[in-house]
Write a protein that holds these residues in place. Structure first.
Motif, short mmCIF file in Angstrom:
data_model
loop_
_atom_site.label_atom_id
_atom_site.label_comp_id
_atom_site.label_asym_id
_atom_site.label_seq_id
_atom_site.Cartn_x
_atom_site.Cartn_y
_atom_site.Cartn_z
N UNK A 234 46.06 58.73 31.89
CA UNK A 234 45.79 57.80 30.79
C UNK A 234 46.37 56.44 31.16
N UNK A 235 45.60 55.42 30.98
CA UNK A 235 46.00 54.10 31.47
C UNK A 235 46.14 53.13 30.30
N UNK A 236 47.20 52.35 30.36
CA UNK A 236 47.41 51.28 29.40
C UNK A 236 47.43 49.97 30.19
N UNK A 237 46.57 49.05 29.83
CA UNK A 237 46.55 47.77 30.52
C UNK A 237 47.03 46.68 29.58
N UNK A 238 48.13 46.07 29.96
CA UNK A 238 48.66 44.95 29.17
C UNK A 238 48.23 43.69 29.90
N UNK A 239 47.31 42.95 29.34
CA UNK A 239 46.74 41.81 30.06
C UNK A 239 45.98 40.94 29.07
#
Lengths: 727, 306, 181
Positions: A234-239
């Motif tokens: 599971x990926x979380x992208x803070x951008x």
């Protein structure tokens, strides 16, 4: 697009099995069929090391009739695993770039006009030796600095240090990874490394803070990224931008740029308050939990929402997910991290978060990597310098390049008088272009070694054309990696034009500089001698391309007692070293300047088919991406009356205009308060015939730098731009 | 909202189909005209054997193979691998209209040339072989004319079918297109014959052309309605044709100048309200030529199939 | 006797980062002239900020079972060699471009020499027991060339219950690129 479900698919596949190819219909009178392409068959395949970026994948260079026509990933090399990124695949575009530097150049002043003149190697090296000797005699060898990028510089470093010059700097520290290195050193006792020691492939929960894997095409890391995706990570992208990685993410957090530390602190706060961190691991291996707890107490999700714009429930959800996965979760430390001038603290927050997850040397977490054991060559002992360069930044583990610029501009007896620049285009690299150019003008002597006529070579007194990585041997590559390896770079073809390998150049210089016995006669002798010490031969490595050691002890075993290379011997959640020097021992959030009305914060990054300016002139790679675009939020752009696809100039807060126009891309994929472009375009040197005037350079606009007081890194993201149609 | 970014490098298809330029519309026009001339001349011979003395019919029989040959030249010009032209005759692919077209030529030339030779036999007093052939075939002129009517029709239809079998190209993929191009070809042929014919025959050819223009208008209407009432890309393609970039050309050049105005003027001419002007058949020719250009170009610029 | 083959390609859109290594690998392998390509990458983003979703697809010739390029080719230059692929015999090609007009996937171009050209699934490599150049290069292992006549368990593992998307199925071409979404 038609959608069929799996059941449909299986019936279709059984229809395949029935095997009825629909007839073309009719007859063809032809004695033979030639459906095949006339692909080239290689005469030989050379196993070597790529240099389109600094990941250093192993490659197979396919040669036919003395020309490299195809490059593929080397199967046994642990960094490529037989695969290769677009840049590496187009490496022969650099080799056969018609704009390459073809012969040495010397700046001459004729009738008050300064211009480059073609020179012989003898002339060029003689001039360098005499000028360096003049300068070092007058100002001491400490008045010369060397800038470099890439391990091709190693022989030049050997040469200069034998000469007493030991101020070596690389923009990859102060302008890129430096804060990360220092923050992790302060926390875990060692840096993250390059290639990064991250077990992304086995991670179950991956948080990316501005890291745009997939656009950042470091081969193995992207391989691992896709393996993780395939395994359901599971990926979380803070951008602030919907990056490719954000497109792969379960959660995209379009954070307000510059507020990452607030978010990280909030996660730390929740992990501790809700006791979601790895309690046993922390109790055993870390110090400072209670102080940490106290200092992040104010980082509530509610306050954090107000700062970052990320909804409370998302902040809490990610924190709890991190806590659920603990050891198998990973917060990616990023790579280019010089953003706001408090970058070491942000990286510290990331390090602390990883520590709390207990993922150190756990499957899917942070790893410590080993090198392939090989002794150094027995060079004569270098002269000891009398006044070694001392950084004003207490935690600068390497010399920040920007500090050399500052020290060159300073009116002091210790200011630099000459630069030796290897393979780095400082004009586009350092930010604050004005100071860099001023420094270059002030210098008594500048040498540039490069492959292409990058802007920096235009400021040099002597330009030496090095041949490309496909035409030369280099030093052995044995950096720390999960699978320790030893790889070779060797020529696939002979040097084109009058270019020479770095070793040859360094050796020629050594003779002129009064160090005739420094280098062996041939680089093969040097390599052979090093390899012999570990019981191998050069021929063997040339054939295999790489030796790999199997990874052992990559993961910590249960009950393993770990010792960290920190003052306490433990992971330092609270850093007393920082406290002693007057810095926050626990990262604090500080507010950064906001964009003035009508201005947008300028962010920059990578594209998969380019390595910044290094590939901008590459005709093969440029086919798919000849220029960069400016990403502007569609709604914000319409408010500014921008048209999708139009070319505009940018003007920054200091009223500096981009030298070239850039094409606007109106998109939903970015926050309305920032704009984004790929770094490395907007070249202006007329000798770069392909790259010239293609896209714009963010470097033109990064006139404001926020220097990290901890280690001297240059925060580049506090620059703001607006648009103009006027040239 | 949807943002699509493709890095396809292929100027032939991206951003839209761009394979055929002036050569193919010209070829389609000339092919249609040649077919029409053959149909009309053979038809008139069938109708009345004495027609072979008629100036317009005589010229039509001669012009048909000549014009087709010019058309073929443009087709050859369009081929990217011209020296492989002969490859059309090492295969017969019954699903390929182009293959049919290529082979049809092998029948077209002997029969149309034969007809022209018979018509112009008085001028041929050389080559005993040809004279002998004329002598043998002359009694069968009516049979040859029957075959020629069919070949002419085939060629005329083929110029439209060539485009209409491309399912991937929504504007072209209409079964009416063959019919439309056929009728347009014949009406153009009638216009050409109207220009050539003796003043005594003008009225006859005016009537023929009027009738054909009406039929063509009917086919054009069917073509538009068929497109508008279909779905997805096919609907959008027709809407594009009648209201997009090519709309002005389509309505003004083809519908107005090529159909409505000539039909109106020819009617008035037949009713003796206005005097005959060669400008009128010229308008028909221009309309017919522009139809090929508009359909080929619009079909390419709206080539997205979804 | 060699067993009959039926090649198809599975493309995992979740793994694909759209780096376009496939394009560069193909261009070198097949000496595709400048300005053209046999494969390409399409990025499709849907939604409005900040509710977005993205699909990235590596695309190329679909090697249709019912290929309009083959039916429309007047000389038989486009043909089925019997291994499930569609190939172009450049000796037969006149460059009439009917195949380009016929292809719903816009997969073909005219080589500067004059013949129609497109993805061959690297037939020359398959014959040597190698995978196509794009498959080999792909850093994310997005691409898989599969012989549909071979054991279906490989395919089932590959699909693993996921949804398969085919492009423009209503064209009736029976395409053989399968995108896993």
């Amino acid at each position: 697009m038609g959608v069929i479900n799996r059941r449909d698919f299986l019936t279709i596949s059984s229809a395949f099995l029935a095997g009825s190819t629909v007839l073309g219909g009719g007859f063809v009178l032809s004695p033979y069929r030639q459906g095949e392409v006339t692909s080239l068959k290689s005469d030989k395949v050379v196993k070597t090391t790529c240099e389109l970026c600094f990941w250093r994948c192993g490659i197979d260079a396919h040669v036919k009739d003395g020309k490299v026509f195809k490059i593929a990933g080397q199967k046994d090399h642990p960094l490529s695993n037989g695969k290769l990124c677009p840049r590496g695949l187009g490496g022969h575009g650099l080799l056969y770039d018609p704009d390459r530097l073809k012969h040495p150049l010397i700046r001459k002043n004729v009738n008050g006009k300064s211009s480059f003149h073609k020179a012989t190697w003898d002339e060029a090296t003689t001039l360098i030796a005499s000028r360096l000797s003049e300068i070092t005699e007058e100002h001491g060898p400490e008045s010369v600095a060397m800038f470099s990028h890439g391990f091709g510089a190693s022989f030049f470093k050997t040469l200069l240090s034998a000469y007493g010059i030991d101020t070596f700097t690389a923009p990859s520290y102060g302008q890129c990874r430096g804060p990360r290195t220092e923050a992790f050193k302060l926390t875990f006792g060692h840096g993250v490394g390059s290639p990064e020691g991250l077990d992304i492939a086995n991670s179950k929960y991956l948080v990316l803070i501005g890291s745009h894997l997939g656009e950042n095409m470091h081969n193995t890391q992207v391989q691992e990224f896709s393996q993780a995706i395939a395994k359901g990570c599971r990926i979380v992208a803070v951008d602030p931008r919907f990056s490719t990685a954000a497109g792969k993410a379960e959660t995209w957090l379009p954070i307000k740029a510059g507020t990452d530390i607030a978010l990280l602190r909030s996660w730390i706060h929740i992990l501790i308050e809700e006791k979601l961190y790895d309690e046993d691991f922390i109790a055993e291996n870390a110090i400072g939990l209670s102080e940490l707890k106290k200092s992040v107490r104010d980082a509530t999700p509610e306050k954090t929402f107000a700062i970052t714009g990320i909804p409370v429930e998302m902040i809490v959800k990610v924190a709890r997910d991190l806590g659920r996965y603990q050891n198998q979760a990973l917060v990616h430390p990023g790579r280019h991290v010089t953003w706001y001038g408090d970058d070491t603290q942000r990286e510290r927050a990331i390090a602390i978060l990883n520590a709390l997850l207990g993922n150190y040397r756990a499957k899917g977490g942070l790893l410590s990597q080993k090198t392939y054991p090989i002794p150094k060559y027995d060079f004569p002992k270098p002269k000891k310098s009398s006044r070694k360069f001392k950084s004003v930044y207490p935690f600068a583990g390497s010399i920040p390049s920007n500090e050399i610029v500052d020290r060159t501009l300073a009116d002091s007896p210790e200011s630099f008088k000459a630069w030796f620049i290897y393979g780095t285009n400082l004009i586009h690299t350092l930010g604050d272009q004005k100071s860099t150019i001023e420094a270059l003008r002030k210098l008594k002597f500048v040498v540039a070694v490069d492959v292409l006529p990058m802007e920096i070579t235009g400021y040099a007194d002597v330009v030496l054309p090095e041949c490309t990585y496909l035409e030369r041997f280099d030093d052995l590559d044995a950096r720390a990696y999960k699978k320790p390896y030893l790889a070779i770079r060797q020529p696939a073809v002979k040097p084109l034009f009058d270019s020479k390998p770095g070793f040859e150049i360094a050796r020629m210089l050594s003779k002129k500089m009064g160090l005739p016995d420094l280098f062996p006669d041939k680089i093969e002798t040097y390599l052979e001698s090093r390899l012999k010490k570990i019981g191998h031969s050069l021929v063997e490595l040339q054939e295999k391309g790489v030796f790999v050691n199997q990874d052992s002890g990559l993961y910590r075993s249960q009950n393993e007692k770990m010792r960290f290379d920190t003052p306490s011997g433990k992971i330092e959640l609270v850093s007393n070293k920082l406290r002693e020097k007057g810095f926050d021992p626990v990262p604090k959030y500080t507010q950064h300047p906001e964009n003035p009305p009508g201005f947008f914060r300028l962010l920059f990054g990578r594209a998969p088919m380019h390595t910044f300016g290094r590939t901008a002139n590459n005709r093969i790679l440029g086919e798919l991406m000849p220029e960069n675009e400016l990403w502007v939020n569609a709604v914000a752009g319409q408010d500014m009356k921008l048209k999708n696809g139009e070319y505009l100039y940018l003007v920054n807060q200091d009223n500096i205009k981009s030298k070239t126009p850039i094409r606007v891309r109106l998109t939903q994929r970015i926050r309305p308060d920032v704009v984004f472009m790929v770094h490395g375009f907007g070249h202006t040197d007329p000798r770069l015939k392909t790259a010239r005037n293609r896209g714009a350079s963010d470097a033109d606009l990064i006139s404001h730098l926020d220097v990290d007081p901890i280690m001297g890194g240059t925060g580049m993201n506090n620059n703001f731009v607006t648009f103009t149609r006027e040239a | 909202m949807t943002e699509i970014i493709s890095n396809k490098l292929n100027p032939y298809v991206y951003p839209n189909l761009d394979i055929w330029h002036y050569e193919i519309p010209l070829y389609l026009f000339l092919g249609g005209l040649a077919g029409g001339l053959l149909i009309l001349s053979s038809g008139m011979i069938l109708f009345k054997k004495e027609s072979i003395e008629n100036k317009a019919v005589r010229w039509a029989t001669l012009l048909s193979p000549v014009i087709l040959s010019i058309g073929m030249l443009f087709l050859l010009l369009d081929l990217e691998f011209k020296i492989h032209f002969w490859r059309f005759y090492t295969a017969f692919i019954f699903t390929s209209p182009m293959s049919w077209g290529a082979w049809m030529l092998l029948i077209f030339y002997p029969f149309s040339v034969m007809q022209a030779l018979i018509v112009f036999k008085d001028y041929i007093n050389f080559y005993p072989f040809i004279l002998k052939t004329i002598k043998i075939t002359e009694p069968h002129l009516q049979k040859i004319a029957v075959v020629n009517v069919h070949i002419g029709t085939g060629i005329g239809v083929y110029t439209g079918v060539l485009l209409s079998t491309f399912y991937a190209r929504p504007l072209w993929n209409s079964s009416v297109l063959g019919f439309l191009f056929l009728l347009s070809g014949i009406s153009t042929a009638a216009a050409v014959m109207l220009i050539i014919c003796n003043s005594g025959d003008k009225r006859t050819f005016l009537k023929v052309d009027m009738y054909l223009i009406s039929l063509e208008g009917f086919a054009a209407t069917l073509f538009i309605i068929g497109g508008v009432t279909s779905a997805g890309a096919f609907h959008d393609a027709m809407v594009y044709l009648i209201s997009g970039t090519y709309a002005a050309w389509f309505w003004v050049l083809f519908i107005l100048c090529g159909l409505i105005i000539p039909l109106l003027l020819e009617t008035l001419e037949v009713l003796n309200k206005v005097r005959y002007s060669p400008l009128v058949p010229l308008l028909v020719i221009i309309g017919s030529l522009s139809l090929r250009f508009i359909i080929v170009n619009a079909g390419q610029s709206f080539s997205t199939f979804y | 006797m060699a067993r009959k083959k039926k090649y198809a390609m599975f493309i995992d859109t979740l793994k694909c980062v759209g780096c376009s290594a496939c394009v560069y690998a193909c261009k070198s392998e097949n000496q595709v002239p400048e300005g053209f390509c046999r494969d390409w990458v399409v990025q499709k983003t849907e939604g409005t900020f900040p509710h977005l979703s993205q699909l990235i697809r590596s695309e190329r010739c679909q090697h249709c079972e019912n290929a309009p390029c083959v039916t429309n080719c007047p000389t038989g230059a486009s043909y089925y060699p019997g291994d499930g692929t569609v190939q172009v015999d450049r000796n037969l090609c006149t460059g009439c471009k009917a195949c380009i007009a016929a292809c719903p996937y816009d997969a073909r171009y005219i080589h500067p020499v004059g013949f129609a050209d497109k993805c061959t699934f690297c037939q020359h490599r398959l014959k040597e027991g190698l995978q196509p150049a794009c498959v080999t290069a792909c850093p994310t292992e997005t691409l898989k060339l599969v012989d549909l006549m071979e054991n279906s368990s490989t395919i089932e593992d590959l699909v693993n219950g996921r949804q398969i998307v085919k492009d423009k199925v209503h064209a009736g071409t029976k395409p053989k690129l399968f995108w896993l979404v």
